[in-house]
Scaffold this motif. Structure first.
Motif, short mmCIF file in Angstrom:
data_model
loop_
_atom_site.label_atom_id
_atom_site.label_comp_id
_atom_site.label_asym_id
_atom_site.label_seq_id
_atom_site.Cartn_x
_atom_site.Cartn_y
_atom_site.Cartn_z
N LEU A 252 0.86 -1.18 0.00
CA LEU A 252 0.00 0.00 0.00
C LEU A 252 0.90 1.23 0.00
N ILE A 253 0.75 2.08 -1.03
CA ILE A 253 1.49 3.35 -1.08
C ILE A 253 0.48 4.48 -1.13
N LEU A 254 0.30 5.15 -0.01
CA LEU A 254 -0.59 6.30 0.08
C LEU A 254 0.19 7.59 -0.13
N HIS A 255 -0.54 8.64 -0.51
CA HIS A 255 0.05 9.97 -0.46
C HIS A 255 0.59 10.21 0.94
N GLN A 256 1.83 10.65 1.01
CA GLN A 256 2.53 10.79 2.29
C GLN A 256 2.17 12.12 2.94
N ALA A 257 1.00 12.17 3.56
CA ALA A 257 0.51 13.40 4.16
C ALA A 257 0.73 13.46 5.66
N ASN A 258 0.42 12.36 6.34
CA ASN A 258 0.49 12.33 7.80
C ASN A 258 0.48 10.86 8.21
N GLN A 259 1.38 10.47 9.08
CA GLN A 259 1.47 9.06 9.47
C GLN A 259 0.19 8.57 10.13
N LYS A 275 3.09 -4.01 5.20
CA LYS A 275 2.79 -3.82 3.78
C LYS A 275 2.63 -2.34 3.40
N VAL A 276 2.74 -1.45 4.36
CA VAL A 276 2.54 -0.03 4.12
C VAL A 276 3.88 0.65 3.89
N ILE A 277 4.05 1.25 2.71
CA ILE A 277 5.27 1.98 2.38
C ILE A 277 5.16 3.41 2.93
N SER A 278 6.13 3.81 3.73
CA SER A 278 6.14 5.17 4.28
C SER A 278 7.56 5.72 4.30
N ASN A 279 7.75 6.88 3.66
CA ASN A 279 9.01 7.61 3.79
C ASN A 279 8.74 9.04 4.24
N LEU A 280 7.58 9.22 4.82
CA LEU A 280 7.13 10.53 5.30
C LEU A 280 8.12 11.16 6.27
N ALA A 281 8.74 10.35 7.12
CA ALA A 281 9.65 10.88 8.13
C ALA A 281 10.82 11.65 7.49
N LYS A 282 11.24 11.22 6.30
CA LYS A 282 12.42 11.81 5.65
C LYS A 282 12.10 13.03 4.79
N TYR A 283 10.88 13.08 4.24
CA TYR A 283 10.58 14.09 3.23
C TYR A 283 9.38 14.96 3.52
N GLY A 284 8.54 14.60 4.48
CA GLY A 284 7.32 15.35 4.71
C GLY A 284 6.34 15.15 3.57
N ASN A 285 5.40 16.06 3.46
CA ASN A 285 4.37 16.01 2.43
C ASN A 285 4.88 16.73 1.18
N THR A 286 5.19 15.95 0.14
CA THR A 286 5.70 16.53 -1.10
C THR A 286 4.63 16.58 -2.19
N SER A 287 3.37 16.55 -1.77
CA SER A 287 2.22 16.72 -2.65
C SER A 287 2.24 15.70 -3.80
N ASP A 308 4.95 -7.62 -8.14
CA ASP A 308 4.23 -7.26 -6.92
C ASP A 308 3.01 -6.41 -7.25
N ARG A 309 1.94 -6.65 -6.50
CA ARG A 309 0.71 -5.87 -6.68
C ARG A 309 0.68 -4.73 -5.68
N ILE A 310 0.46 -3.54 -6.20
CA ILE A 310 0.51 -2.32 -5.40
C ILE A 310 -0.82 -1.59 -5.53
N VAL A 311 -1.36 -1.14 -4.41
CA VAL A 311 -2.51 -0.24 -4.44
C VAL A 311 -2.03 1.10 -3.91
N THR A 312 -2.37 2.16 -4.63
CA THR A 312 -1.92 3.50 -4.26
C THR A 312 -3.10 4.44 -4.26
N SER A 313 -3.03 5.47 -3.42
CA SER A 313 -4.12 6.44 -3.36
C SER A 313 -3.57 7.82 -3.04
N GLY A 314 -4.06 8.80 -3.79
CA GLY A 314 -3.74 10.20 -3.53
C GLY A 314 -4.98 10.93 -3.07
N PHE A 315 -4.80 11.98 -2.28
CA PHE A 315 -5.94 12.74 -1.76
C PHE A 315 -5.47 14.12 -1.36
#
Length: 330
Positions: A252-259, A275-287, A308-315
């Motif tokens: 799962l790769i979500l828009h990195q807005a808030n953990q 299964k959740v990909i998060s690099n928010l700690a390093k970059y913040g919200n890069t829109s 690999d099957r990936i589901v992604t969502s932006g908001f």
């Protein structure tokens, strides 16, 4: 026209060299590392200096994606730049096309804020599926530091700058398995980067509005409620269109807005944290950059593998939101 399958064959990313951590921010506004990290999950963000433009970051990310896909830039048919912070209000995609040497590509900008990459991905897919184009470059890039009020601790702690890109190519098999995109302008006031005109009389009886864009304003509570309700729904709809269940998804790769949002969405979908990909700690919200930036890091680290099957969502602003389900590679 023939209906064609789609494969995502390359990715790339770029971030500025300037790093601002939470301790540094606490010297600018009344906050602390503990306060920011506990409420957002963010520890660092990268900021573009005055000499680093949106086009520079986007071109660098695109070059990495093109190299991974083993392509000549002249083979690209279309470039879609998803951004809200172009270097030129008329658009930056054509400049990026020239910088890449993608001489045969048509290029245009698309604005859908933090949903921009997903919207760009879906738009690119339509050109390929109908046989109009064979190879499309989709870039998500933003330099939101230009439009942050650095005295407003509600927003300045959140945003960073960056770019990410992917290559989509026509394929015999379908690897973009399903999608759903949505908009609701009734909540437009919840997140804005608005133009503020100042009346200027150019002739007696003729007054126009000339001004500039004012910094980002956001109702954080409303955005949180919107995201944790609407994102699981749109992901479930995309999975339904893909004829897949949550259990069949690898990442799962979500828009990195808030953990907190990432955790809440994963919990509602019963997706385990590993299964959740998060690099928010390093970059913040890069829109618009956040999803392809996270994808590129996970691919290059060997976390995401072929098939690999990936589901992604932006908001985000609009309000807009969407989800896409795809298999990595061909």
């Amino acid at each position: 026209m023939t209906i064609t399958g789609i494969a995502i064959t390359g990715c790339g990313s770029a971030t500025p060299s300037v790093l601002l951590d939470n301790h540094g921010l606490s010297q600018r506004v009344e906050t602390s590392d503990e306060w920011i990290a506990s409420r957002t999950g963010i520890q660092h963000r990268r900021l573009a200096d005055p000499n680093t433009g949106l086009s520079t970051l986007a071109t660098s990310a695109a070059q990495e994606a093109i190299a991974m896909a083993n392509l000549d830039p002249a083979a690209i048919d279309l470039i879609i730049l998803a951004t809200s912070t172009a270097d030129d209000l008329f658009g930056s995609a054509s400049l990026i096309q020239a910088q890449l040497g993608a001489t045969k590509a048509v290029a245009f900008d698309m604005t859908a804020a933090c949903s921009g990459f997903v919207f760009g991905l879906v738009t690119a897919a339509q050109f390929i599926r109908t046989g109009v184009y064979q190879t499309v470059l989709v870039i998500g890039a933003d330099v939101l530091s230009r439009w942050v009020d650095w005295s407003d601790r509600r927003t300045c702690i959140l945003f960073g700058d960056g770019a990410g890109a992917v290559i989509l190519q026509a394929d015999e098999q379908e690897h973009l398995l399903g999608f759903e995109i949505r908009s609701d302008g009734r909540q437009n006031q919840s997140l804005n980067l608005s133009y503020q005109p100042q009346p200027q009389e150019i002739l007696p009886g003729i007054t126009i509005g000339q001004g500039t864009y004012h910094p980002i304003t956001m109702n954080g509570q409303e955005i949180y409620r919107f995201a944790v309700k609407k994102v699981p729904e749109v992901i479930e709809k995309a999975l339904f269109r893909a004829n897949l269940t949550v259990d069949q998804i690898d990442w799962l790769i979500l828009h990195q807005a808030n953990q907190r949002i990432l955790d809440a969405v994963a919990e509602r979908l019963n997706i385990p944290s590993e299964k959740v990909i998060s690099n928010l700690a390093k970059y913040g919200n890069t829109s618009a950059a956040s999803i392809p930036l996270a994808l590129d890091e996970a691919v290059r680290e060997g976390k995401i593998k072929l098939g690999d099957r990936i589901v992604t969502s932006g908001f985000g602003a609009g309000l807009t939101w969407g989800a896409a389900v795809f298999e990595w590679g061909r």
